[in-house]
Design a protein around this motif. Structure first.
Motif, PDB file in Angstrom:
ATOM      1  N   GLU A   1       0.821  -1.366   0.266  1.00 52.15           N
ATOM      2  CA  GLU A   1      -0.166   0.314  -0.218  1.00 52.15           C
ATOM      3  C   GLU A   1       0.566   1.322  -0.154  1.00 52.15           C
ATOM      4  O   GLU A   1       0.575   2.305   0.047  1.00 52.15           O
ATOM      5  N   HIS A   2       2.032   1.492   0.443  1.00 55.96           N
ATOM      6  CA  HIS A   2       3.257   2.159  -0.530  1.00 55.96           C
ATOM      7  C   HIS A   2       3.837   2.218  -1.267  1.00 55.96           C
ATOM      8  O   HIS A   2       4.546   3.340  -1.406  1.00 55.96           O
ATOM      9  N   GLU A   3       4.259   1.985  -1.513  1.00 52.31           N
ATOM     10  CA  GLU A   3       5.080   1.281  -2.550  1.00 52.31           C
ATOM     11  C   GLU A   3       4.864   0.117  -4.175  1.00 52.31           C
ATOM     12  O   GLU A   3       4.844  -0.634  -3.210  1.00 52.31           O
ATOM     13  N   VAL A   4       4.400   0.674  -5.035  1.00 53.76           N
ATOM     14  CA  VAL A   4       4.374  -0.511  -6.272  1.00 53.76           C
ATOM     15  C   VAL A   4       5.860  -0.615  -6.995  1.00 53.76           C
ATOM     16  O   VAL A   4       6.216   1.062  -7.335  1.00 53.76           O
ATOM     17  N   VAL A   5       6.072  -1.249  -7.616  1.00 52.63           N
ATOM     18  CA  VAL A   5       7.780  -1.489  -8.331  1.00 52.63           C
ATOM     19  C   VAL A   5       7.476  -2.707  -9.119  1.00 52.63           C
ATOM     20  O   VAL A   5       6.731  -3.755  -9.155  1.00 52.63           O
TER      21      VAL A   5
ATOM     22  N   CYS B   1       6.049   3.367  -8.157  1.00 51.16           N
ATOM     23  CA  CYS B   1       4.709   4.519  -7.777  1.00 51.16           C
ATOM     24  C   CYS B   1       4.229   4.222  -6.157  1.00 51.16           C
ATOM     25  O   CYS B   1       4.652   3.405  -5.530  1.00 51.16           O
ATOM     26  N   VAL B   2       4.304   5.231  -6.024  1.00 49.34           N
ATOM     27  CA  VAL B   2       3.518   6.025  -4.555  1.00 49.34           C
ATOM     28  C   VAL B   2       2.550   6.474  -4.619  1.00 49.34           C
ATOM     29  O   VAL B   2       1.931   7.584  -5.576  1.00 49.34           O
ATOM     30  N   PRO B   3       1.810   6.487  -3.556  1.00 51.15           N
ATOM     31  CA  PRO B   3      -0.069   6.987  -3.907  1.00 51.15           C
ATOM     32  C   PRO B   3       0.279   8.486  -3.253  1.00 51.15           C
ATOM     33  O   PRO B   3       1.135   8.614  -2.174  1.00 51.15           O
TER      34      PRO B   3
END
Length: 128
Positions: free
Chosen positions: A20-24, A90-92
């Motif tokens: 939920e904090h970062e997608v790589v 990707c970060v929210p």
């Protein structure tokens, strides 16, 4: 979370991690992803960013809800050569009940930023 789309598979996108904090995600720059100048096509780079943000949205919303991209803006900063690998992080920036905003930074193999994308996703109730 649904599995990767066939389109993401054709593009060679791999999800390295998804929280939920970062997608790589990563994507190897193959010949079929190049533009006429022999560099990564901007549309392919935007596909990588969209896939990373869509994955992030799916991580944050409960099934059977889904999401769709409603806005995407990319600043292209550097070219990426065939044979290189692009890494998208990707970060929210905003997580609301109906919309989410993400920032995706795409870097080349040498660590230099190739592009920065900001995307807005809308959360939808899935009715099949």
């Amino acid at each position: 979370m649904p599995g990767q789309s066939a389109f993401a598979t054709v593009a060679g996108i791999e999800t390295v991690s998804a929280t939920e904090h970062e997608v790589v995600c990563t994507m190897e720059v193959a010949e079929h992803l190049a533009n006429r100048n022999g560099m990564l096509h901007g549309g392919a780079l935007m596909t990588l960013a969209d896939n990373a943000a869509g994955t992030a949205a799916f991580v944050m919303i409960p099934a059977p809800r889904t999401n769709t991209t409603v806005e995407s803006k990319t600043n292209f900063l550097r070219g990426v050569k065939v044979g290189d690998t692009v890494r998208a992080v990707c970060v929210p920036l905003h997580v609301g009940r109906r919309t989410m905003v993400f920032q995706i930074t795409a870097t080349r193999g040498d660590g230099k930023v190739a592009a920065v994308t900001t995307q807005t996703h809308m959360v939808l109730d899935w009715d099949g």
